[in-house]
Write a protein that holds these residues in place. Structure first.
Motif, PDB file in Angstrom:
ATOM      1  N   ALA A 257      63.423 -28.669  -9.698  1.00  0.00           N
ATOM      2  CA  ALA A 257      64.241 -29.154  -8.584  1.00  0.00           C
ATOM      3  C   ALA A 257      65.549 -28.145  -8.409  1.00  0.00           C
ATOM      4  N   ARG A 258      65.941 -27.781  -9.494  1.00  0.00           N
ATOM      5  CA  ARG A 258      67.358 -27.070  -9.672  1.00  0.00           C
ATOM      6  C   ARG A 258      66.882 -25.646  -8.754  1.00  0.00           C
ATOM      7  N   SER A 259      65.730 -25.069  -9.254  1.00  0.00           N
ATOM      8  CA  SER A 259      64.939 -23.813  -8.373  1.00  0.00           C
ATOM      9  C   SER A 259      64.883 -24.104  -7.131  1.00  0.00           C
ATOM     10  N   ALA A 260      64.453 -24.957  -6.555  1.00  0.00           N
ATOM     11  CA  ALA A 260      63.858 -25.247  -5.217  1.00  0.00           C
ATOM     12  C   ALA A 260      65.219 -25.717  -4.364  1.00  0.00           C
ATOM     13  N   LEU A 261      66.093 -26.424  -4.830  1.00  0.00           N
ATOM     14  CA  LEU A 261      67.208 -26.757  -4.265  1.00  0.00           C
ATOM     15  C   LEU A 261      68.037 -25.337  -4.010  1.00  0.00           C
ATOM     16  N   ALA A 262      68.215 -24.556  -5.105  1.00  0.00           N
ATOM     17  CA  ALA A 262      68.823 -23.163  -4.772  1.00  0.00           C
ATOM     18  C   ALA A 262      68.439 -22.323  -3.986  1.00  0.00           C
ATOM     19  N   ALA A 264      66.788 -23.249  -1.379  1.00  0.00           N
ATOM     20  CA  ALA A 264      67.251 -23.864  -0.072  1.00  0.00           C
ATOM     21  C   ALA A 264      68.586 -23.714   0.405  1.00  0.00           C
ATOM     22  N   GLY A 265      69.356 -23.043  -0.457  1.00  0.00           N
ATOM     23  CA  GLY A 265      70.812 -23.091  -0.387  1.00  0.00           C
ATOM     24  C   GLY A 265      71.628 -24.289  -0.545  1.00  0.00           C
ATOM     25  N   VAL A 266      71.193 -25.244  -1.307  1.00  0.00           N
ATOM     26  CA  VAL A 266      71.731 -26.547  -1.612  1.00  0.00           C
ATOM     27  C   VAL A 266      72.481 -26.382  -2.902  1.00  0.00           C
ATOM     28  N   SER A 267      73.730 -26.646  -3.052  1.00  0.00           N
ATOM     29  CA  SER A 267      74.024 -26.737  -4.149  1.00  0.00           C
ATOM     30  C   SER A 267      74.002 -27.700  -5.121  1.00  0.00           C
ATOM     31  N   ALA A 268      73.322 -27.684  -6.343  1.00  0.00           N
ATOM     32  CA  ALA A 268      72.642 -28.968  -6.947  1.00  0.00           C
ATOM     33  C   ALA A 268      73.587 -29.046  -8.376  1.00  0.00           C
ATOM     34  N   ARG A 269      74.031 -30.429  -8.556  1.00  0.00           N
ATOM     35  CA  ARG A 269      74.751 -30.755  -9.804  1.00  0.00           C
ATOM     36  C   ARG A 269      73.770 -31.847 -10.561  1.00  0.00           C
ATOM     37  N   LEU A 270      73.325 -31.401 -11.580  1.00  0.00           N
ATOM     38  CA  LEU A 270      72.366 -32.176 -12.272  1.00  0.00           C
ATOM     39  C   LEU A 270      72.845 -32.800 -13.397  1.00  0.00           C
ATOM     40  N   HIS A 271      72.972 -34.048 -13.757  1.00  0.00           N
ATOM     41  CA  HIS A 271      73.568 -34.492 -14.884  1.00  0.00           C
ATOM     42  C   HIS A 271      72.262 -35.343 -15.540  1.00  0.00           C
TER      43      HIS A 271
END
Length: 385
Positions: A257-262, A264-271
């Motif tokens: 998910a982190r790789s795919a969102l990045a 797509a240009g989506v800033s991801a915050r995963l906790h």
């Protein structure tokens, strides 16, 4: 047992088993053969015996293993058999009382339980009444009462056994159909989630590679290499899904998910913690599928710039929340196949799925699964965490 004959061989075998019990008709046959009756009485008696045997075989052959309610001809034929037994016994003597045993057996074999429970004792009572007249000294008919009752009630038990076996076969077929349906649903869910995520990522990276050419060939080559890697992994995942061994993990889905969102240009915050006490493999797999589906929807449908993923525990359950700041849900459209399949996955794991509009107008997906109870005597983490 419990099935009608399907071919001539099975019909002949069934007829042979029924015919074995006709050996007990030796008493009336010998009475005819001894010549104690006139020709005028013997010929009608023989014809009546043949008709009786034919009627008995019809009932035993066609009504046994027949699950439907008896038709009127069944009751008419039973009355005819009882009448023949009564007439032949009254006219020819006590050697013909054995016919009432066959009447009792026919009642048990041909009638449903609610009717045969009174028909069998009634045939035995008719035997006793007739025997009291033609055998006043009681030399024969008392010994026939027990076979008449036992034979009739034994056939009632056989009929109940046949019904039970038929119900078991039907239940087994139903279970097999449900298992096949569940397997089809599992494959549909797995393939939808696997291919939806992988193809979305491949499409996204293909667009990036196209925009990078011809000015940035090195970066475009990296995107093409990523496409190859995603394609190979998708092929492995599909093979595992078809084989039934596919169970994603949270660690792998967080990285994906982190790789795919990045990309797509989506800033991801995963906790997401590395490990959660009490989270079963089935629960982790359901949450991992939820994260994959949510990340795919953010990339494909939301138009979001930020996505927040959090995995928390409390109240005996683990809750995954994925929220974005995109355009939010379309209340006029029903949930798609992905969310429907995800809800089914979570239900199978004992959890639940909830979707809603985020506080900033985006979309929030909340997936919850129960945690396994801690073993008795296990040390609790500090501060109750």
């Amino acid at each position: 047992m419990g099935r009608p004959p399907e071919n001539r061989r099975q019909a002949m075998i069934k007829l042979m088993w029924i015919g074995i019990w006709l050996l007990y008709l030796a008493s009336p046959v010998s009475d005819l053969a001894d010549g104690g009756h006139s020709l005028a009485a013997a010929v009608p008696a023989a014809f009546g015996l043949i008709v009786f045997v034919a009627g008995y075989l019809v009932l035993a052959f066609f009504r046994t293993n027949n699950p439907g309610p008896p038709q009127p001809w069944v009751y008419a034929l039973l009355v005819a058999l009882a009448s023949l037994a009564l007439a032949l016994s009254a006219l020819l003597g006590k050697n013909w009382l054995v016919l009432f045993v066959y009447v009792g057996v026919a009642c048990g074999a041909a009638l449903p339980g609610k009717d045969s429970r009174w028909a069998v004792p009634l045939s035995a009572a008719l035997l006793a009444a007739t025997g009291a007249v033609v055998d006043p000294h009681g030399t024969l008919y008392p010994s026939l009462l027990v076979p008449a009752l036992l034979g009739g009630f034994a056939m009632i038990g056989v009929q109940q056994l046949v019904r039970t076996m038929r119900e078991l076969r039907s239940a087994r077929d139903t279970v097999a159909q449900l298992a096949a349906t569940e397997e089809r649903l599992r494959l549909a869910r797995d393939l939808h989630d696997l291919l939806g995520h992988s193809l979305s990522l491949i499409t996204l990276k293909s667009e990036l590679a196209g925009r990078m050419l011809p000015d940035r060939p090195r970066d475009a080559a990296q995107q093409v290499a990523d496409i190859e890697s995603v394609s190979r992994q998708a092929l492995v995942d599909v093979r595992e899904a078809v084989s039934g061994y596919r169970r994603p993990t949270m660690a792998a889905e967080v990285a994906s998910a982190r790789s795919a969102l990045a990309a797509a240009g989506v800033s991801a915050r995963l906790h997401v913690p590395d490990r959660i006490e009490g989270l079963t493999p089935a629960g982790e797999g359901a949450l991992a599928w939820a994260l994959r589906e949510a990340a795919t929807n953010v990339i494909r449908h939301s138009g979001a710039t930020t996505c927040v993923v959090a995995l928390e525990t409390g109240g005996g359950s683990a809750t995954l929340t994925v929220s974005d700041d995109g355009r939010g849900p379309d209340d006029s459209c029903p949930p798609g196949n992905g969310l429907t399949g995800l809800g089914e996955r979570l239900i199978l794991a004992g959890g639940s799925l909830k979707t809603s509009r985020a506080g900033d107008g985006g979309f929030t997906l909340t997936a919850t699964v129960p945690l396994a109870a801690a073993p008795v005597g296990a040390k609790q983490p500090p501060n109750g965490e």
